[in-house]
Motif scaffolding. Structure first.
Motif, PDB file in Angstrom:
ATOM      1  N   CYS A  50       3.502 -12.093  -3.282  1.00  0.00           N
ATOM      2  CA  CYS A  50       2.786 -10.812  -3.353  1.00  0.00           C
ATOM      3  C   CYS A  50       1.283 -11.032  -3.192  1.00  0.00           C
ATOM      4  CB  CYS A  50       3.077 -10.090  -4.667  1.00  0.00           C
ATOM      5  SG  CYS A  50       4.818  -9.702  -4.906  1.00  0.00           S
ATOM      6  N   SER A  73       0.189  -5.683  -3.791  1.00  0.00           N
ATOM      7  CA  SER A  73       0.592  -4.410  -4.378  1.00  0.00           C
ATOM      8  C   SER A  73       0.886  -4.610  -5.860  1.00  0.00           C
ATOM      9  CB  SER A  73       1.837  -3.874  -3.678  1.00  0.00           C
ATOM     10  OG  SER A  73       2.383  -2.790  -4.383  1.00  0.00           O
ATOM     11  N   CYS A  76       4.704  -4.915  -6.406  1.00  0.00           N
ATOM     12  CA  CYS A  76       5.405  -6.046  -5.789  1.00  0.00           C
ATOM     13  C   CYS A  76       5.928  -7.001  -6.869  1.00  0.00           C
ATOM     14  CB  CYS A  76       4.454  -6.781  -4.840  1.00  0.00           C
ATOM     15  SG  CYS A  76       5.229  -8.147  -3.979  1.00  0.00           S
TER      16      CYS A  76
END
Length: 170
Positions: A50, A73, A76
């Protein structure tokens, strides 16, 4: 007094043994497009961790390139970790695999480039046993029970290191 072309040849000759001893990366890529001073650019995305590796030429002689790992994110769910290569002592001798070498030249200083090396340490996880329908499934209760018992499987680890190569411009 050394002339510029002689200095460049001497630096190149000194760096050849270091380059020759480095293993070939798993991902082969050409150098990136030259980047202007101040322009933030993405070097690589590591979806398993991520994370996005990004860099920026600063124009400062003391620190010509800024490098950072940014979370892609908040939602994520990472399936791998990203660590600093120096702290993890990432090298082929320690069981790490050179995954990628990213070269980004400077648009304002043709003799200088940022080089990011991404190392990977894989783990040997086995998939769960097949159920009666022939599928590998992971059930929440089973995962929580295993975690409480301390049976947590290791995750792959990535490490990134940045260096600025070439001759500094004024």
């Amino acid at each position: 007094m050394l002339r510029p072309h002689m200095l460049f040849a001497a630096l190149l000759a000194a760096s050849i043994p270091a380059i020759a001893s480095e293993p070939a990366p798993e991902i082969q890529r050409k150098p990136g497009a030259p980047q202007a001073v101040g322009a933030v650019h993405t070097l690589r995305v590591i979806p398993e961790a991520c994370a996005r590796l990004e860099g920026q030429f600063t124009g400062d002689a003391k620190m010509p390139y800024r490098f950072a790992a940014v979370r892609t994110s908040e939602r994520c769910q990472a399936r791998a970790r990203l660590v600093d290569a120096a702290g993890a002592k990432a090298s082929a001798a320690n069981g790490w695999v050179l995954n990628d070498v990213i070269r980004v030249p400077s648009a304002s200083c043709k003799a200088q480039q940022a080089v990011v090396r991404v190392w990977r340490k894989d783990v040997k996880n086995t998939p769960p046993k097949l159920d009666a329908q022939g599928r590998s499934r992971i059930y929440l209760k089973d995962g929580l029970d295993a975690a409480r018992a301390g049976d947590i499987r290791p995750v792959p680890v990535y490490a990134a290191a940045m260096a600025v190569e070439g001759i500094a411009c004024k």
